[in-house]
Design a protein around this motif. Structure first.
Motif, PDB file in Angstrom:
ATOM      1  N   ASN A 129      30.415  22.074 -94.033  1.00  0.00           N
ATOM      2  CA  ASN A 129      30.833  19.793 -93.912  1.00  0.00           C
ATOM      3  C   ASN A 129      31.050  19.402 -95.192  1.00  0.00           C
ATOM      4  O   ASN A 129      30.766  20.070 -95.895  1.00  0.00           O
ATOM      5  CB  ASN A 129      29.526  19.249 -92.990  1.00  0.00           C
ATOM      6  N   HIS A 130      31.708  18.613 -95.433  1.00  0.00           N
ATOM      7  CA  HIS A 130      31.493  17.790 -96.077  1.00  0.00           C
ATOM      8  C   HIS A 130      31.592  16.040 -95.795  1.00  0.00           C
ATOM      9  O   HIS A 130      30.697  16.554 -95.406  1.00  0.00           O
ATOM     10  CB  HIS A 130      32.908  17.774 -97.347  1.00  0.00           C
ATOM     11  N   ASP A 131      32.120  15.240 -96.264  1.00  0.00           N
ATOM     12  CA  ASP A 131      31.632  13.862 -96.312  1.00  0.00           C
ATOM     13  C   ASP A 131      32.916  13.375 -95.012  1.00  0.00           C
ATOM     14  O   ASP A 131      31.637  12.321 -94.070  1.00  0.00           O
ATOM     15  CB  ASP A 131      31.558  12.812 -97.399  1.00  0.00           C
ATOM     16  N   THR A 135      31.020  10.670 -91.846  1.00  0.00           N
ATOM     17  CA  THR A 135      31.895   9.583 -91.860  1.00  0.00           C
ATOM     18  C   THR A 135      32.245   8.992 -90.353  1.00  0.00           C
ATOM     19  O   THR A 135      33.335   9.428 -89.557  1.00  0.00           O
ATOM     20  CB  THR A 135      33.179   9.119 -92.596  1.00  0.00           C
ATOM     21  N   TRP A 161      27.070  16.383 -99.557  1.00  0.00           N
ATOM     22  CA  TRP A 161      27.896  15.972 -99.448  1.00  0.00           C
ATOM     23  C   TRP A 161      27.603  14.610 -98.105  1.00  0.00           C
ATOM     24  O   TRP A 161      27.952  13.672 -97.727  1.00  0.00           O
ATOM     25  CB  TRP A 161      29.094  16.888 -98.368  1.00  0.00           C
ATOM     26  N   VAL A 162      26.397  14.951 -97.034  1.00  0.00           N
ATOM     27  CA  VAL A 162      26.041  13.897 -96.081  1.00  0.00           C
ATOM     28  C   VAL A 162      25.049  12.671 -97.077  1.00  0.00           C
ATOM     29  O   VAL A 162      25.526  11.702 -95.474  1.00  0.00           O
ATOM     30  CB  VAL A 162      25.053  15.001 -95.386  1.00  0.00           C
ATOM     31  N   ARG A 164      26.616  11.454 -99.416  1.00  0.00           N
ATOM     32  CA  ARG A 164      28.252  10.860 -99.680  1.00  0.00           C
ATOM     33  C   ARG A 164      28.633  10.089 -98.791  1.00  0.00           C
ATOM     34  O   ARG A 164      29.499   9.419 -98.905  1.00  0.00           O
ATOM     35  CB  ARG A 164      29.056  11.846-101.077  1.00  0.00           C
ATOM     36  N   GLY A 165      28.568  11.173 -97.557  1.00  0.00           N
ATOM     37  CA  GLY A 165      28.601  10.058 -96.380  1.00  0.00           C
ATOM     38  C   GLY A 165      28.015   9.168 -95.483  1.00  0.00           C
ATOM     39  O   GLY A 165      28.659   8.630 -94.977  1.00  0.00           O
ATOM     40  N   GLN A 167      24.908   9.288 -94.834  1.00  0.00           N
ATOM     41  CA  GLN A 167      24.508   9.467 -93.463  1.00  0.00           C
ATOM     42  C   GLN A 167      22.920   9.854 -93.943  1.00  0.00           C
ATOM     43  O   GLN A 167      22.839  10.486 -94.972  1.00  0.00           O
ATOM     44  CB  GLN A 167      24.956  11.032 -92.792  1.00  0.00           C
TER      45      GLN A 167
END
Length: 254
Positions: A129-131, A135, A161-162, A164-165, A167
């Motif tokens: 995953n990324h962000d 989202t 990234w989680v 940054r998203g 969460q």
């Protein structure tokens, strides 16, 4: 298991044959590849001999969905030669990202179907995953839940990234713990810092609470602990910091 290093972190710092000895000297026993890496390699067998010589191996790699769909037999052969055990699809261009739950469900089926030959060959296969996967969609649900729903895809969780998203990583680890086979260890700089490194920080120097995260993650069946920095200004500095953090934290295989 051993601490691994995502070679994408070193893409801007010269040829890989020079990077690998540096990593081995620092104590890394494994590396994680990425799709573009193999395009510039003349002879995968030679790469394997070089890695064997310095005592490091490629435990996992990122690979594009288009490559999985186009040549699964070639990837199985790549895994055989390099002894890669896990493939993760790592990214989706913005134009290709669904904007509905149904679209993400269809993507999940596509990703899963493409990887069946790899799984049938005994390889672990999944998503990184990324962000954007965490989202929320317009209905409030997360793309990740639809992407992983109804299939047996593994998950390499990029915890930073989680964050940054937007969460809570602890909550998502609790939700997807049984699916998590890999973890990216990276750090986020305090707001306004490290703009030249896209706001990332060396592991252990930023805002991520890795002691608490590793305590939670180490109770799971994580096979790949991978140090990564998306844009370091000095990859050796980053690699040293990552290994220093790994040796400091309880629960990591060092």
């Amino acid at each position: 298991m051993t601490i691994s290093y995502q070679l994408y972190s070193s893409r801007n710092f010269g040829p890989m044959p020079m990077t690998l000895p540096m990593l081995a000297d620092l104590g890394y026993g494994a590396v994680e590849g990425f799709g573009g890496l193999f395009e510039g390699i003349e002879g995968v067998e030679g790469l394997r001999r070089h890695m064997d010589k310095i005592g490091i191996h490629m435990a996992s790699t990122h690979i594009g969905l288009d490559q999985v769909e186009a040549d699964p037999k070639g990837l199985i052969e790549l895994a055989r030669v390099l002894d890669i055990r896990t493939f993760y699809v790592p990214y989706l261009d913005p134009a290709d990202r669904p904007d509905t739950a149904e679209g993400w469900q269809a993507l999940g089926r596509r990703v899963a179907d493409a990887g069946k030959p790899l799984q049938d060959a005994g390889l672990t296969y999944g998503w990184h995953n990324h962000d954007f996967e965490v989202t929320p969609l317009s209905d409030g649900s997360l793309p990740l839940e639809h992407l992983l729903g109804g299939n047996d895809l593994s998950l390499e969780m990029d915890v930073a990234w989680v964050v940054r998203g937007g969460q809570d990583p602890a909550a998502l680890i609790g939700t997807y713990g049984a699916r998590i086979s890999g973890v990216h260890i990276k750090d986020i700089a305090p707001e306004g810092q490290n703009a030249d490194e896209d706001g990332w920080a060396d592991p252990g120097t930023g805002t991520m609470d890795w002691a608490a995260l590793v305590a939670q993650l180490s109770a799971l069946d994580v096979q790949h602990w991978v140090m990564e920095h998306d844009n370091p200004s000095d990859h050796e500095r980053f690699a040293k910091a990552g290994m220093a953090l790994a040796r400091k934290l309880e629960g990591l295989p060092v």
